[in-house]
Design an enzyme around this catalytic site. Structure first.
Site, PDB file in Angstrom:
ATOM      1  N   GLY A   1     -13.451   6.902   2.755  1.00 50.77           N
ATOM      2  CA  GLY A   1     -13.655   5.495   3.112  1.00 50.77           C
ATOM      3  C   GLY A   1     -14.517   5.381   4.360  1.00 50.77           C
TER       4      GLY A   1
ATOM      5  CB  THR B   1      -0.977   0.029   1.187  1.00 45.45           C
ATOM      6  OG1 THR B   1      -1.950   1.056   0.940  1.00 45.45           O
ATOM      7  CG2 THR B   1      -0.268   0.318   2.506  1.00 45.45           C
TER       8      THR B   1
ATOM      9  CG  ASP C   1     -32.396  13.080  16.739  1.00 46.47           C
ATOM     10  OD1 ASP C   1     -33.378  12.463  16.290  1.00 46.47           O
ATOM     11  OD2 ASP C   1     -32.245  13.346  17.951  1.00 46.47           O
TER      12      ASP C   1
ATOM     13  CB  SER D   1       2.748   9.338   4.940  1.00 51.12           C
ATOM     14  OG  SER D   1       1.650  10.204   4.845  1.00 51.12           O
TER      15      SER D   1
ATOM     16  CE  LYS E   1     -10.411  14.673  33.184  1.00 54.97           C
ATOM     17  NZ  LYS E   1      -9.914  16.049  33.296  1.00 54.97           N
TER      18      LYS E   1
ATOM     19  CG  ASN F   1      -2.037   6.644  15.925  1.00 58.37           C
ATOM     20  OD1 ASN F   1      -1.918   6.250  17.092  1.00 58.37           O
ATOM     21  ND2 ASN F   1      -2.454   5.849  14.951  1.00 58.37           N
TER      22      ASN F   1
ATOM     23  CB  SER G   1     -11.534   9.286  12.886  1.00 58.37           C
ATOM     24  OG  SER G   1     -10.878  10.534  12.859  1.00 58.37           O
TER      25      SER G   1
HETATM   26  C1  LIG Z   1      -7.757   8.268   7.423  1.00 62.25           C
HETATM   27  C2  LIG Z   1      -8.318   9.059   8.512  1.00 62.25           C
HETATM   28  C3  LIG Z   1      -9.459   9.864   8.339  1.00 62.25           C
HETATM   29  C4  LIG Z   1     -10.142  10.030   7.003  1.00 62.25           C
HETATM   30  O1  LIG Z   1     -10.639   8.795   6.511  1.00 62.25           O
HETATM   31  P1  LIG Z   1     -11.025   8.628   4.981  1.00 62.25           P
HETATM   32  O2  LIG Z   1     -11.521   7.230   4.878  1.00 62.25           O
HETATM   33  O3  LIG Z   1      -9.797   8.873   4.157  1.00 62.25           O
HETATM   34  O4  LIG Z   1     -12.065   9.657   4.689  1.00 62.25           O
HETATM   35  C5  LIG Z   1      -9.974  10.526   9.445  1.00 62.25           C
HETATM   36  N1  LIG Z   1      -9.385  10.446  10.655  1.00 62.25           N
HETATM   37  C6  LIG Z   1      -8.286   9.690  10.858  1.00 62.25           C
HETATM   38  C7  LIG Z   1      -7.700   9.643  12.227  1.00 62.25           C
HETATM   39  C8  LIG Z   1      -7.716   8.966   9.803  1.00 62.25           C
HETATM   40  O5  LIG Z   1      -6.618   8.227  10.010  1.00 62.25           O
END
Ligand SMILES: *Cc1c(COP(=O)(O)O)cnc(C)c1O
Length: 320
Positions: free
Chosen positions: A183, A76, A173, A79, A274, A308, A305
């Site tokens: 993705g 893949t 909602d 980075s 926290k 890191n 999401s």
């Molecule tokens: C990759 C990533 C995104 C965005 O995801 P996509 O699937 O590219 O839209 C959002 N937050 C974090 C922490 C990511 O690693």
């Protein structure tokens, strides 16, 4: 044209990856609820294995390799979190993983990817094309290429975090989702609209790179130069050919937030909840904190999401 994934694919993905992933916690904050006047459920994918939801999609893709593909391994280009997700998933499944990363990627990201057993191939991002290098390696060495977002197995895997969220907390909602290449947003929106058809699904991207918003509003994929933002997980240049149609079908609107708003959200997560969240992981929280987004009295799901962020950089951003 038929969409590349259905809700059934998310259900199957969830069964497939269940034994490998963490079922991440759902956080709540009374202070945040009072701040926005809503009942908010944060899905903490910053506590997912390797620190982001990307492990879901990587597992779902690699678990569908046939014997020959497994023997040869995966390649893949990334980075960021996708690199680490593929490296860790490959190690779990006893496969080889080759990761194409820019020469000037932060050393800690290169080290983390190597730490999970990934073989890192460096390239010059100003003179070389990472997709071409990935494809060449795939061809020469029989590796299977799994891109960071534009792949149906990756999209279905990412959608499992919203299936988990709604199964745990019930009807919503609103659902607010960070957006890079789409993705996560495509899988998340499909899951949300299937389980709760009246749920309003919002994507959020950095102000500096609002290609997703422009694509959504114009109806065709807009390409931009790599945007300058602290949200390094959303520095994508365009949505994907698979992700865009799903986003057009299931998403209600795409909003943007500034880097300053991301820092304020990071600070809130650290001091009040926290929990360490990387800048990109704060896109949803930052949007919910905008005063013009009226969430009063609503039940709102927000995806955190990822988490890191280099601890030095984290401290710098919080103190700035
Ligand atoms: C990759 C990533 C995104 C965005 O995801 P996509 O699937 O590219 O839209 C959002 N937050 C974090 C922490 C990511 O690693």
């Amino acid at each position: 044209m038929a969409l590349s994934i259905s809700y059934e694919d998310i259900v199957t993905a969830h069964q497939r990856i269940q034994a490998y992933i963490h079922q991440t916690p759902v956080l709540q904050s009374t202070t945040f609820n009072q701040l926005v006047g809503a009942e908010v459920f944060f899905k903490a994918e910053n506590t997912q294995r390797m620190g982001a939801f990307k492990f879901r999609g990587a597992c779902n893709a690699l678990l569908q390799f046939d014997e020959h593909q497994k023997k040869k391994g995966v390649v893949t280009f990334s980075s960021g979190n996708h690199a680490q997700a593929i490296a860790l998933a490959a190690r779990e499944l006893g496969m080889r993983a080759v990761i194409v990363m820019p020469q000037d990627a932060p050393q800690i990201k290169i080290d983390a990817t190597r730490g999970y057993g990934g073989e890192v191939v460096l390239y010059d991002r100003y003179t070389e094309d990472r997709e071409a290098i990935g494809q060449k390696l795939a061809q020469e060495q029989g590796l299977t290429l799994i891109p960071p977002y534009d792949h149906p197995h990756v999209m279905a895997g990412q959608g499992t975090c919203v299936k988990e969220l709604i199964e745990e907390v019930g009807s919503l909602d609103y659902l607010i989702v960070p957006l890079g290449g789409g993705g996560l947003l495509s899988g998340a929106a499909l899951a949300a609209k299937t389980l709760v058809p009246r749920c309003t699904v919002l994507g959020v991207e950095p102000e500096a790179g609002n290609d997703g918003q422009r694509s959504f509003e114009s109806g065709s994929i807009v390409h931009i130069d790599t945007p300058k933002t602290i949200a390094d997980g959303a520095q994508t240049q365009h949505l994907g050919q698979y992700t865009f149609p799903v986003i057009q079908t299931y998403v209600d609107a795409i909003h943007t937030v500034s880097d300053a708003e991301l820092v304020a959200a990071m600070r809130f997560c650290a001091s009040r909840m926290k929990t360490v969240v990387e800048p990109t992981g704060c896109l949803g929280i930052a949007l919910a904190m905008q005063v013009n987004l009226n969430l009063k009295g609503k039940r709102v799901g927000i995806l955190i999401s990822g988490g890191n962020v280099d601890i030095q950089r984290f401290a710098q951003l919080l103190l700035a």
